[in-house]
Design an enzyme around this catalytic site. Structure first.
Site, PDB file in Angstrom:
ATOM      1  N   ARG A  99       0.828  -1.200   0.000  1.00 50.07           N
ATOM      2  CA  ARG A  99       0.000   0.000   0.000  1.00 50.07           C
ATOM      3  C   ARG A  99       0.870   1.261   0.000  1.00 50.07           C
ATOM      4  O   ARG A  99       2.015   1.240   0.420  1.00 50.07           O
ATOM      5  CB  ARG A  99      -0.919   0.016   1.225  1.00 50.07           C
ATOM      6  CG  ARG A  99      -2.035  -1.002   1.188  1.00 50.07           C
ATOM      7  CD  ARG A  99      -2.948  -0.859   2.402  1.00 50.07           C
ATOM      8  NE  ARG A  99      -2.231  -0.994   3.663  1.00 50.07           N
ATOM      9  CZ  ARG A  99      -1.838   0.015   4.435  1.00 50.07           C
ATOM     10  NH1 ARG A  99      -2.124   1.263   4.086  1.00 50.07           N
ATOM     11  NH2 ARG A  99      -1.193  -0.200   5.555  1.00 50.07           N
ATOM     12  N   LYS A 125      -8.840  -2.267   0.791  1.00 52.24           N
ATOM     13  CA  LYS A 125      -8.710  -1.413   1.965  1.00 52.24           C
ATOM     14  C   LYS A 125      -9.492  -0.111   1.816  1.00 52.24           C
ATOM     15  O   LYS A 125      -9.896   0.489   2.819  1.00 52.24           O
ATOM     16  CB  LYS A 125      -7.235  -1.118   2.245  1.00 52.24           C
ATOM     17  CG  LYS A 125      -6.461  -2.338   2.753  1.00 52.24           C
ATOM     18  CD  LYS A 125      -7.091  -2.967   3.998  1.00 52.24           C
ATOM     19  CE  LYS A 125      -6.211  -4.081   4.568  1.00 52.24           C
ATOM     20  NZ  LYS A 125      -6.880  -4.791   5.685  1.00 52.24           N
ATOM     21  N   HIS A 182     -10.486  -4.530  12.227  1.00 54.51           N
ATOM     22  CA  HIS A 182      -9.426  -5.134  11.412  1.00 54.51           C
ATOM     23  C   HIS A 182      -8.962  -6.392  12.140  1.00 54.51           C
ATOM     24  O   HIS A 182      -8.016  -6.372  12.915  1.00 54.51           O
ATOM     25  CB  HIS A 182      -8.265  -4.141  11.250  1.00 54.51           C
ATOM     26  CG  HIS A 182      -7.198  -4.617  10.329  1.00 54.51           C
ATOM     27  ND1 HIS A 182      -5.866  -4.342  10.532  1.00 54.51           N
ATOM     28  CD2 HIS A 182      -7.259  -5.344   9.185  1.00 54.51           C
ATOM     29  CE1 HIS A 182      -5.141  -4.882   9.560  1.00 54.51           C
ATOM     30  NE2 HIS A 182      -5.966  -5.499   8.741  1.00 54.51           N
ATOM     31  N   SER A 216      -0.005  -6.395   9.951  1.00 55.21           N
ATOM     32  CA  SER A 216       0.610  -7.272   8.955  1.00 55.21           C
ATOM     33  C   SER A 216       1.857  -7.936   9.520  1.00 55.21           C
ATOM     34  O   SER A 216       2.705  -7.291  10.138  1.00 55.21           O
ATOM     35  CB  SER A 216       0.982  -6.457   7.717  1.00 55.21           C
ATOM     36  OG  SER A 216       1.611  -7.263   6.755  1.00 55.21           O
ATOM     37  N   LYS A 253      -2.126 -13.038  11.822  1.00 56.30           N
ATOM     38  CA  LYS A 253      -3.591 -12.969  11.914  1.00 56.30           C
ATOM     39  C   LYS A 253      -4.269 -14.013  11.020  1.00 56.30           C
ATOM     40  O   LYS A 253      -5.149 -14.758  11.458  1.00 56.30           O
ATOM     41  CB  LYS A 253      -4.030 -11.547  11.563  1.00 56.30           C
ATOM     42  CG  LYS A 253      -5.501 -11.276  11.565  1.00 56.30           C
ATOM     43  CD  LYS A 253      -5.782  -9.776  11.654  1.00 56.30           C
ATOM     44  CE  LYS A 253      -4.962  -8.958  10.698  1.00 56.30           C
ATOM     45  NZ  LYS A 253      -5.351  -9.128   9.291  1.00 56.30           N
ATOM     46  N   THR A 254      -3.854 -14.050   9.753  1.00 52.40           N
ATOM     47  CA  THR A 254      -4.443 -15.010   8.819  1.00 52.40           C
ATOM     48  C   THR A 254      -4.020 -16.429   9.140  1.00 52.40           C
ATOM     49  O   THR A 254      -4.835 -17.364   9.175  1.00 52.40           O
ATOM     50  CB  THR A 254      -4.048 -14.652   7.375  1.00 52.40           C
ATOM     51  OG1 THR A 254      -4.587 -13.363   7.052  1.00 52.40           O
ATOM     52  CG2 THR A 254      -4.577 -15.679   6.385  1.00 52.40           C
ATOM     53  N   ASP A 290      -9.704 -11.076   7.757  1.00 52.07           N
ATOM     54  CA  ASP A 290      -9.138  -9.727   7.834  1.00 52.07           C
ATOM     55  C   ASP A 290     -10.077  -8.629   8.309  1.00 52.07           C
ATOM     56  O   ASP A 290      -9.645  -7.735   9.011  1.00 52.07           O
ATOM     57  CB  ASP A 290      -8.596  -9.341   6.453  1.00 52.07           C
ATOM     58  CG  ASP A 290      -7.678  -8.137   6.494  1.00 52.07           C
ATOM     59  OD1 ASP A 290      -6.777  -8.106   7.348  1.00 52.07           O
ATOM     60  OD2 ASP A 290      -7.852  -7.225   5.667  1.00 52.07           O
ATOM     61  N   ARG A 296       1.838 -11.819  -1.961  1.00 51.99           N
ATOM     62  CA  ARG A 296       0.445 -11.958  -1.529  1.00 51.99           C
ATOM     63  C   ARG A 296      -0.329 -12.918  -2.419  1.00 51.99           C
ATOM     64  O   ARG A 296      -0.072 -13.039  -3.610  1.00 51.99           O
ATOM     65  CB  ARG A 296      -0.255 -10.602  -1.584  1.00 51.99           C
ATOM     66  CG  ARG A 296       0.223  -9.588  -0.561  1.00 51.99           C
ATOM     67  CD  ARG A 296      -0.492  -9.739   0.744  1.00 51.99           C
ATOM     68  NE  ARG A 296      -0.032  -8.795   1.752  1.00 51.99           N
ATOM     69  CZ  ARG A 296      -0.632  -8.608   2.920  1.00 51.99           C
ATOM     70  NH1 ARG A 296      -1.726  -9.295   3.217  1.00 51.99           N
ATOM     71  NH2 ARG A 296      -0.154  -7.773   3.806  1.00 51.99           N
TER      72      ARG A 296
END
Length: 535
Positions: A61, A202, A221, A239, A243-244, A258, A324
């Site tokens: 990003r 996003k 988030h 990030s 989390k994932t 997410d 990704r």
């Protein structure tokens, strides 16, 4: 050629001033978008079917290029600053006019979709792209309507993403040629100068973070999964914190990886897909996510690909560390159909502590949970970013500051109310380093982190005595199934305890400094949860 007059939907594009375009491809399925992308040279098909694309030079990003149009209605409501830079409406009109001129004569891809699994809070979205793979990304990440829903679909917000068009900073008031501009009044998002797919998802998350709190829904988030008994767990984290990975558990169906909302009836996913980091994925540690990199329909960003064998190198950071994979959630075997579940019984706050001082797991009081939620701590590791030679503390309010259009205390107050009403257990988990800072010690092994989270969610830690960590005041379980007992003692992991003390005190100081902007917005009880000065 233009399809104006051939398709009644073209009138909706003309209403936005999008005219004299080439052919418009409406709601193409995955297979056709593959064909278009490959034929146009946008990507290559890898071994077993994923589509591999490059977004260089933007491999992540561009937060400095995000702008929000400052209209009269939102002048006093938006959290203006580093994450929401204002743009005058007149500047937007000029930029959008030149973007529309760029679109003339170009073929366009349009996907009509939804954001939000709960029909009560669902947002109708239209995504317009010049790249077929971008349109496939949107199809993967958002919720695809049924045929009946598509027939009645009217977009409430439109995303226009044209990476080939660049802004003129002097003329348009942007920071660079790259721009991500949110215009709430026009219900429009325009993106240019970057091919990174994550900007689209996003941007819609930003919209939901503005709209849903006004309707009594806490937007978050976080990832979420559910156990066999219907017990829901949330995983907050920035990030790289896991989390994932940690929410994609073969024993607990995934709700989403997410973005979620917490309504009066429970949790619901915002998305229809996942956007996972793929660097160093392994079949042993992350089997379900690993398999998505070997599936038709997955879009892989910036992964090195052997030109002859078309096989991937998941371990390579040759292009970027931030490789990704974007895939529909149906690519996973163990998911919650419909993306909705009840209220959470457990909340896990994830921090990858590169200073090596946070305990691998600790219980939080309600006040500590509020404090650490607003703090949003993790750390960047030396060597992963240009110019970073030592671990650097990163604080992102509510674990998602770049996507918050409203002041963070708005979301924190809503979380606090839910913590008091539903009384979930809250845990702080360090997925980073122990025994020393990054570069001198090892990261907590993923199987150990999984074991700790499994014990927390199952209730296996409920009767275990705690030891209070002296610097941060955290309550640390003294034992955990399938985890070496000494691993839970973060100070005891250091060969030099005095060096641990100095490192911990420095991190505590950074935490207090980072929390200062919110100190006047919280109760004295929450403020008392921060590490005390002088430790």
């Amino acid at each position: 050629m233009s399809d104006a007059g051939d398709d009644p939907r073209s009138g909706s594009l003309a209403a936005l001033g999008i005219k004299n375009h080439g052919q418009v491809f409406w709601d193409l399925p995955t297979s056709q978008l593959y064909e278009h992308a490959v034929r146009a040279g946008e990507g290559k098909v890898a071994h077993l079917g994923p589509l591999v694309v490059r977004t260089v030079p933007h491999t992540g990003r561009s937060p400095n290029d995000k702008l929000v149009v400052r209209d009269a209605e939102r002048a006093d409501a938006v959290w203006w600053g580093a994450h929401n830079k204002p743009l005058d409406p007149e500047r937007f009109d000029g930029l959008f006019g030149r973007l529309r001129a760029y679109m003339q004569g170009r073929n366009l891809y349009v996907q009509n979709c939804f954001a939000g699994a709960d029909p009560r809070y669902r947002l109708s979205v239209r995504v317009i792209n010049e790249l077929a793979w971008h349109n496939l990304f949107a199809r993967n990440l958002f919720i695809v309507p049924t045929a009946d829903e598509l027939a009645d679909h009217e977009p409430e917000f439109t995303v226009i993403d044209m990476p080939g068009f660049h802004a003129d900073p002097d003329e348009d008031g942007t920071n660079s040629g790259t721009f991500i501009v949110v215009n709430f009044a026009a219900r429009l998002i325009i993106i240019g100068g970057t091919a990174y797919g994550g900007e689209m998802k996003k941007s819609i998350f930003t919209i939901l973070n503005y709209l849903l709190p006004q309707r009594g829904v806490l937007s978050m988030h976080c990832s979420a999964n559910v156990g066999a008994e219907g017990d829901v767990a949330l995983f907050f984290g920035l990030s790289g914190t896991g989390k994932t990975t940690l929410s994609t558990d073969p024993e607990r169906p995934l709700i989403g990886d997410d973005e979620h909302g917490w309504s009066d009836t429970g949790i619901f996913n915002f998305e229809g897909g996942c956007y996972a980091k793929t660097i160093r994925l392994s079949a042993e540690n992350e089997p379900e996510i690993y398999q998505t990199t070997r599936r038709f329909g997955t879009v892989l960003e910036n992964l090195p690909l052997d030109a002859e064998s078309r096989r991937l190198d998941l371990d390579s950071d040759e292009i970027t560390e931030n490789t990704r994979g974007a895939y529909p959630i149906s690519h996973l075997q163990n998911v919650v159909p419909g993306g909705m579940a009840g209220h959470p019984q457990n909340i896990v706050l994830l921090a990858a502590d590169a200073f090596g001082v946070l305990p691998p797991i600790s219980r939080l009081t309600t006040e500590q949970a509020m404090y650490h939620f607003l703090l949003g701590y993790t750390a960047r590791v030396a060597g992963t970013e240009r110019g970073v030679t030592d671990p650097q503390a990163t604080f992102s309010a509510c674990f998602g500051a770049p996507f918050l259009p409203l002041p963070p205390p708005t979301y924190a107050a809503m979380l606090g109310e839910r913590l008091e009403r539903h009384r979930p257990a809250v845990w702080l988990v360090n997925t980073g380093w122990l025994g020393g800072p990054a570069g001198e010690s090892d990261r907590v092994q993923l199987p150990h982190t999984r074991a700790m989270i499994r014990a927390a969610l199952s209730g296996a830690l409920d009767g275990v005595p705690d030891a209070v960590e002296p610097v941060f005041g955290l309550r640390v379980p003294t034992m955990c199934p399938d985890v070496p007992g000494d691993l839970l003692d973060s100070r005891g992991q250091w060969a030099d305890p005095a060096r641990y003390d100095a490192q911990a005190v420095q991190l505590a100081k950074r935490m207090r400094e980072a929390f200062q902007p919110f100190a006047s917005t919280v109760s004295t009880e929450v403020l008392a949860a921060e590490p005390p000065a002088g430790v």
